[in-house]
Design a protein around this motif. Structure first.
Motif, PDB file in Angstrom:
ATOM      1  N   ARG A  78       0.816  -1.222   0.000  1.00 39.33           N
ATOM      2  CA  ARG A  78       0.000   0.000   0.000  1.00 39.33           C
ATOM      3  C   ARG A  78       0.848   1.270   0.000  1.00 39.33           C
ATOM      4  O   ARG A  78       0.347   2.377   0.164  1.00 39.33           O
ATOM      5  N   CYS A  79       2.154   1.097  -0.178  1.00 37.39           N
ATOM      6  CA  CYS A  79       3.040   2.258  -0.258  1.00 37.39           C
ATOM      7  C   CYS A  79       3.786   2.167  -1.585  1.00 37.39           C
ATOM      8  O   CYS A  79       4.533   1.222  -1.832  1.00 37.39           O
ATOM      9  N   ILE A  80       3.537   3.127  -2.470  1.00 35.16           N
ATOM     10  CA  ILE A  80       4.129   3.075  -3.815  1.00 35.16           C
ATOM     11  C   ILE A  80       5.159   4.185  -3.986  1.00 35.16           C
ATOM     12  O   ILE A  80       4.833   5.362  -3.846  1.00 35.16           O
ATOM     13  N   CYS A  81       6.384   3.806  -4.274  1.00 41.03           N
ATOM     14  CA  CYS A  81       7.418   4.799  -4.551  1.00 41.03           C
ATOM     15  C   CYS A  81       7.542   4.961  -6.069  1.00 41.03           C
ATOM     16  O   CYS A  81       7.866   4.020  -6.786  1.00 41.03           O
ATOM     17  N   VAL A  82       7.263   6.156  -6.549  1.00 43.99           N
ATOM     18  CA  VAL A  82       7.336   6.428  -7.988  1.00 43.99           C
ATOM     19  C   VAL A  82       8.760   6.840  -8.334  1.00 43.99           C
ATOM     20  O   VAL A  82       9.310   7.765  -7.725  1.00 43.99           O
ATOM     21  N   VAL A  83       9.373   6.123  -9.269  1.00 46.02           N
ATOM     22  CA  VAL A  83      10.744   6.461  -9.669  1.00 46.02           C
ATOM     23  C   VAL A  83      10.797   6.748 -11.169  1.00 46.02           C
ATOM     24  O   VAL A  83       9.897   6.375 -11.909  1.00 46.02           O
ATOM     25  N   GLU A  84      11.880   7.420 -11.568  1.00 47.06           N
ATOM     26  CA  GLU A  84      12.030   7.759 -12.985  1.00 47.06           C
ATOM     27  C   GLU A  84      12.341   6.515 -13.804  1.00 47.06           C
ATOM     28  O   GLU A  84      11.724   6.245 -14.825  1.00 47.06           O
ATOM     29  N   HIS A 103       6.739   2.150  -8.707  1.00 45.95           N
ATOM     30  CA  HIS A 103       6.091   2.395  -9.998  1.00 45.95           C
ATOM     31  C   HIS A 103       7.113   3.131 -10.868  1.00 45.95           C
ATOM     32  O   HIS A 103       7.547   4.231 -10.518  1.00 45.95           O
ATOM     33  N   VAL A 104       7.518   2.491 -11.957  1.00 48.46           N
ATOM     34  CA  VAL A 104       8.529   3.100 -12.834  1.00 48.46           C
ATOM     35  C   VAL A 104       7.832   3.944 -13.900  1.00 48.46           C
ATOM     36  O   VAL A 104       7.073   3.437 -14.714  1.00 48.46           O
ATOM     37  N   LEU A 105       8.137   5.230 -13.863  1.00 44.71           N
ATOM     38  CA  LEU A 105       7.476   6.176 -14.768  1.00 44.71           C
ATOM     39  C   LEU A 105       8.049   6.137 -16.191  1.00 44.71           C
ATOM     40  O   LEU A 105       7.373   6.441 -17.156  1.00 44.71           O
ATOM     41  N   LEU A 109       8.863  14.465 -17.025  1.00 40.14           N
ATOM     42  CA  LEU A 109       8.355  15.376 -18.048  1.00 40.14           C
ATOM     43  C   LEU A 109       9.468  16.300 -18.526  1.00 40.14           C
ATOM     44  O   LEU A 109      10.213  16.860 -17.714  1.00 40.14           O
ATOM     45  N   SER A 110       9.589  16.417 -19.827  1.00 38.72           N
ATOM     46  CA  SER A 110      10.589  17.308 -20.396  1.00 38.72           C
ATOM     47  C   SER A 110      10.108  17.710 -21.788  1.00 38.72           C
ATOM     48  O   SER A 110      10.590  17.194 -22.800  1.00 38.72           O
ATOM     49  N   PRO A 111       9.134  18.611 -21.828  1.00 37.55           N
ATOM     50  CA  PRO A 111       8.485  18.963 -23.095  1.00 37.55           C
ATOM     51  C   PRO A 111       9.481  19.381 -24.178  1.00 37.55           C
ATOM     52  O   PRO A 111       9.298  19.059 -25.350  1.00 37.55           O
ATOM     53  N   LEU A 112      10.562  20.060 -23.775  1.00 34.48           N
ATOM     54  CA  LEU A 112      11.548  20.510 -24.767  1.00 34.48           C
ATOM     55  C   LEU A 112      12.228  19.331 -25.457  1.00 34.48           C
ATOM     56  O   LEU A 112      12.686  19.434 -26.584  1.00 34.48           O
ATOM     57  N   ASN A 113      12.312  18.201 -24.742  1.00 34.18           N
ATOM     58  CA  ASN A 113      12.902  16.999 -25.343  1.00 34.18           C
ATOM     59  C   ASN A 113      11.836  16.032 -25.843  1.00 34.18           C
ATOM     60  O   ASN A 113      12.130  14.860 -26.103  1.00 34.18           O
ATOM     61  N   GLY A 114      10.624  16.520 -25.927  1.00 35.79           N
ATOM     62  CA  GLY A 114       9.544  15.696 -26.473  1.00 35.79           C
ATOM     63  C   GLY A 114       8.972  14.693 -25.492  1.00 35.79           C
ATOM     64  O   GLY A 114       8.208  13.803 -25.878  1.00 35.79           O
ATOM     65  N   LYS A 119       3.941  10.036 -22.782  1.00 30.16           N
ATOM     66  CA  LYS A 119       5.104   9.165 -23.005  1.00 30.16           C
ATOM     67  C   LYS A 119       5.497   8.425 -21.721  1.00 30.16           C
ATOM     68  O   LYS A 119       6.345   7.543 -21.737  1.00 30.16           O
ATOM     69  N   LEU A 120       4.930   8.856 -20.602  1.00 33.94           N
ATOM     70  CA  LEU A 120       5.291   8.268 -19.313  1.00 33.94           C
ATOM     71  C   LEU A 120       4.143   7.412 -18.781  1.00 33.94           C
ATOM     72  O   LEU A 120       3.031   7.494 -19.278  1.00 33.94           O
ATOM     73  N   LYS A 121       4.446   6.598 -17.769  1.00 29.77           N
ATOM     74  CA  LYS A 121       3.411   5.715 -17.212  1.00 29.77           C
ATOM     75  C   LYS A 121       2.587   6.450 -16.160  1.00 29.77           C
ATOM     76  O   LYS A 121       2.424   5.977 -15.027  1.00 29.77           O
ATOM     77  N   LEU A 122       2.103   7.648 -16.530  1.00 32.50           N
ATOM     78  CA  LEU A 122       1.324   8.464 -15.598  1.00 32.50           C
ATOM     79  C   LEU A 122      -0.129   8.014 -15.535  1.00 32.50           C
ATOM     80  O   LEU A 122      -0.715   7.928 -14.462  1.00 32.50           O
ATOM     81  N   LYS A 123      -0.683   7.696 -16.710  1.00 26.52           N
ATOM     82  CA  LYS A 123      -2.062   7.209 -16.726  1.00 26.52           C
ATOM     83  C   LYS A 123      -2.136   5.879 -15.980  1.00 26.52           C
ATOM     84  O   LYS A 123      -3.059   5.629 -15.203  1.00 26.52           O
ATOM     85  N   GLU A 124      -1.106   5.050 -16.198  1.00 23.59           N
ATOM     86  CA  GLU A 124      -1.042   3.752 -15.518  1.00 23.59           C
ATOM     87  C   GLU A 124      -0.971   3.952 -14.001  1.00 23.59           C
ATOM     88  O   GLU A 124      -1.537   3.179 -13.252  1.00 23.59           O
TER      89      GLU A 124
END
Ligand SMILES: [Zn+2]
Length: 201
Positions: A78-84, A103-105, A109-114, A119-124
Motif C-alpha cells: 500500500r506504499c508506492i514509490c514512484v521512480v524515474e 512504480h517506474v514512470l 516530463l521534459s516537453p523541450l525533449n519531447g 510518453k510516461l506511465k502516468l495514466k497507468e
C-alpha cells in the motif's frame, strides 16, 4: 586498421559511460580472455535481453508478468514509490530500508525533449492508484528541474483523490539523478520525506 577490432570498439562505445578509450581497453581485454569466457558473457547479455520483460504492475524489470517485489507478502503493497527509471529501484533497494513497492514512470516530463505526459506511465499510475487505493505515494525523484515539475504534476493528478503524497526530503543534490546519490543521503531523504499538497507548493 583491424576492422573486426574497430567494429567491436564502435559497438562497445555505444554503451553509457563508455568512451572510446574505455571501449578500446574493454575490447583488448576481451580478446585476451579465453573464448568460452567471452561466449558466456555474450550469452548472459543475450539471455537477459530475451528473458527480461517489464512487470505489468510496476514496470520494473521482471522475468515474469509480475515482479518479485510486487508479489512479495513481506513488502508493504500500500506504499508506492514512484521512480524515474528502473535503475533507481536498485539504488533504493541497496539502501535496504524501503519496504514498499514501486512504480517506474519511464522518465520525467521534459516537453523541450519531447517527453510529454503520454510518453510516461502516468495514466497507468492513476489507474493503479484508483484500483489499489494505496495509503501513500512517495515521489522518489532525483534533483533535476524536470523532476520537480513532474512531482508537482503528479500531486495535481491526485488532488481530488484522498491519498498521502510525499517526496524525498530536500537535500537531494540539485540536478543529480537518483542512481548517483550516495546511500546515506538517499536513506535520510527517504526517512525524512515530506508531504506535498497541490496548491501550497
Ligand atoms: Zn512489479
Amino acid at each position: 586498421m583491424i576492422k573486426v577490432l574497430e567494429d567491436l570498439v564502435d559497438a562497445l562505445s555505444t554503451l553509457p559511460a563508455i568512451g572510446k578509450k574505455s571501449a578500446w581497453r574493454l575490447a583488448v581485454h576481451l580478446m585476451e580472455r579465453p573464448k568460452d569466457e567471452v561466449a558466456s558473457l555474450a550469452d548472459a547479455i543475450l539471455r537477459a535481453r530475451e528473458e527480461l520483460t517489464r512487470c505489468k504492475r510496476c514496470f520494473s524489470y521482471s522475468e515474469k508478468e509480475i515482479c518479485p517485489v510486487c508479489e512479495s507478502s513481506s513488502r508493504d503493497q500500500r506504499c508506492i514509490c514512484v521512480v524515474e527509471k528502473a535503475i533507481d529501484i536498485f539504488a533504493i533497494e541497496k539502501v535496504g530500508r524501503y519496504r514498499g513497492v514501486y512504480h517506474v514512470l519511464g522518465g520525467v516530463l521534459s516537453p523541450l525533449n519531447g517527453i510529454t505526459a503520454d510518453k510516461l506511465k502516468l495514466k497507468e499510475l492513476k489507474d493503479r492508484v484508483i484500483l489499489e487505493n494505496p495509503g501513500e505515494i512517495i515521489i522518489g525523484f532525483g534533483g533535476s528541474a524536470d523532476a520537480e515539475t513532474t512531482a508537482l504534476y503528479i500531486a495535481r493528478i491526485f488532488r481530488d483523490i484522498d491519498i498521502k503524497i510525499t517526496r524525498l526530503a530536500r537535500g537531494m543534490p540539485a540536478g543529480m539523478e537518483l542512481e548517483y546519490v550516495d546511500q546515506l543521503t538517499l536513506s535520510q531523504a527517504l526517512n525524512e520525506r515530506t508531504e506535498i499538497t497541490y496548491g501550497n507548493e
